[in-house]
Design an enzyme around this catalytic site. Structure first.
Site, PDB file in Angstrom:
ATOM      1  N   ASP A   1     -10.340   3.375   1.806  1.00  0.00           N
ATOM      2  CA  ASP A   1     -10.522   2.764   3.138  1.00  0.00           C
ATOM      3  C   ASP A   1     -11.264   3.706   4.093  1.00  0.00           C
ATOM      4  O   ASP A   1     -12.125   3.276   4.859  1.00  0.00           O
ATOM      5  CB  ASP A   1      -9.164   2.398   3.754  1.00  0.00           C
ATOM      6  CG  ASP A   1      -8.546   1.178   3.094  1.00  0.00           C
ATOM      7  OD1 ASP A   1      -9.296   0.314   2.604  1.00  0.00           O
ATOM      8  OD2 ASP A   1      -7.301   1.089   3.077  1.00  0.00           O
TER       9      ASP A   1
ATOM     10  N   LYS B   1       0.799  -1.233   0.000  1.00  0.00           N
ATOM     11  CA  LYS B   1       0.000   0.000   0.000  1.00  0.00           C
ATOM     12  C   LYS B   1       0.834   1.287   0.000  1.00  0.00           C
ATOM     13  O   LYS B   1       0.423   2.292  -0.567  1.00  0.00           O
ATOM     14  CB  LYS B   1      -0.952   0.026   1.198  1.00  0.00           C
ATOM     15  CG  LYS B   1      -2.182  -0.844   1.021  1.00  0.00           C
ATOM     16  CD  LYS B   1      -3.149  -0.625   2.172  1.00  0.00           C
ATOM     17  CE  LYS B   1      -4.410  -1.435   1.999  1.00  0.00           C
ATOM     18  NZ  LYS B   1      -5.425  -1.105   3.007  1.00  0.00           N
TER      19      LYS B   1
END
Ligand code: ATR
Length: 276
Positions: free
Chosen positions: A101, A65
Site C-alpha cells: 500500500d 489485514k
C-alpha cells in the site's frame, strides 16, 4: 495454472479480480485471481489453502489485514512497521506477509510528478490506511507530518508509533486551519466522502475552506473520482489526486511478487476505469 486469492469479508464489490485477470491475460501468464469471502472464523482454513502448491499467494483486505499477520512464517519490514499485510506470497508452503500500500501510494504520487520530499503534510485519519500512507510519506522524506483525526487520541498514538521514522505529530482542531494552509500536501485517508450504497454523500472530513495555499490535495478514495474535498481543492486552483492510482499500483507491486514480472499498469487502469 496458479491461483491468487483476495481474502475479504464481504468480497462482492471488489474490482481487484478484474484488474489482475486483465493483466494476467494481457501477458499470457497462467494465473487466475479470485475473491474469496472469508469470515473471521474461517481465517485459519483460508491460510491452509494458501499453502497449497497451486497457490501463488493472495491479497488481503478489510477486515483481515492485521489478523493474518499471526499466521505468517515471515514478514517484510514494511509490513511490520505498517502493522498490516495486504499481500501474501506462498513460498513452497511458507507464507511471507508483505505490504504494497505504501509503495503503491508513492508510485501514484510519482505519476503526477509530486515528491513529498521537503514538504509539510497534513494527513487526515489515523486508521489502517493512514498507517500505510504515513509510512510512505516518511520514507519519501516529508519534512513533517501532522495527523488530524476525529478521535484525537488515535492521532497521538499513531504519531508516537512512527516517531522513530520522522517528524510526526497530532494536529489539534484549534490549529488545524492554519496548519493546512501552510502545508504543501493534504491527504485524506478516511472513508469520509466515499460512495455508500450507490450514493455520493457529498461530505468532506474537514470544513470546506480548510485548504492549503499551494500544492496537492490527495484522497485515497476513488469512488467518486472527485469527492467533496477534491472538488473544493479543484475550485481553489489546487492540484488534486484521487485514489485510483494507489489502487492500481499497490496491485501492480503485489502482481510482481507473485509472478516475478512487471505488471502492465496501463492495462490494469483501463480494465477498472469503466467500473468506478
Ligand atoms: P481503514 O483501515 O480503511 O483506514 P479504519 O482503520 O476503520 O479504516 O479507519 C477509519 C478512519 O476514518 C479513522 O481515522 C476514522 O476516525 P476515528 O478514528 O475517529 O474513528 C475515520 N473516520 C471514519 N468515519 C469518519 C467520520 N464520519 N468522520 C470522521 N472520521 C471518520
Amino acid at each position: 495454472m496458479k491461483d491468487v486469492y483476495l481474502l475479504a469479508y464481504p468480497a462482492g464489490h471488489s474490482i481487484s479480480p478484474t484488474m489482475h485477470n486483465a493483466a494476467f491475460q494481457h501477458l499470457g501468464l497462467p494465473f487466475h485471481y479470485q475473491a474469496l469471502e472469508v469470515g473471521p472464523e474461517d481465517l485459519s482454513i483460508a491460510m491452509d489453502k494458501l499453502r497449497e502448491p497451486q497457490v501463488a499467494g493472495s491479497n488481503v483486505t478489510v477486515p483481515h489485514k492485521q489478523a493474518v499477520m499471526a499466521y505468517m512464517d515471515s514478514l517484510s519490514d514494511v509490513a511490520k512497521q505498517i502493522g498490516a499485510v495486504n499481500t501474501i506470497i506462498n513460498n513452497d508452503g511458507l507464507l511471507h506477509g508483505h505490504n504494497t500500500d505504501a509503495s503503491g501510494y508513492l508510485r501514484s504520487l510519482q505519476d503526477i510528478n509530486f515528491s513529498p520530499e521537503g514538504k509539510s503534510v497534513v494527513m487526515i485519519g489515523a486508521g489502517g490506511a493512514a498507517r500505510a500512507v504515513l509510512y510512505a510519506l516518511l520514507e519519501a522524506k516529508a519534512t513533517e507530518v501532522f495527523i488530524y483525526n476525529r478521535t484525537s487520541e488515535k492521532a497521538t498514538a499513531l504519531a508516537d508509533d512512527f516517531s522513530a521514522l520522522g517528524k510526526v505529530s497530532a494536529a489539534t482542531t484549534d490549529n488545524l486551519k492554519e496548519t493546512i494552509q501552510n502545508c504543501q500536501l493534504l491527504v485524506n485517508t478516511t472513508s469520509v466522502g466515499m460512495v455508500k450504497e450507490g450514493k455520493d454523500p457529498d461530505v468532506s472530513p474537514i470544513p470546506d475552506d480548510y485548504l492549503p495555499k499551494e500544492g496537492l490535495v490527495s484522497d485515497i478514495i476513488y469512488k467518486p473520482r472527485q469527492p467533496r474535498l477534491l472538488a473544493n481543492a479543484h475550485q481553489a486552483g489546487l492540484a488534486t489526486q484521487h485514489g485510483l492510482g494507489m489502487l492500481v499500483y499497490q496491485g501492480a507491486y503485489s502482481f510482481k511478487e507473485w509472478t516475478g514480472v512487471d505488471a502492465p499498469t496501463d492495462i490494469m487502469f483501463k480494465s477498472i476505469e469503466v467500473l468506478v
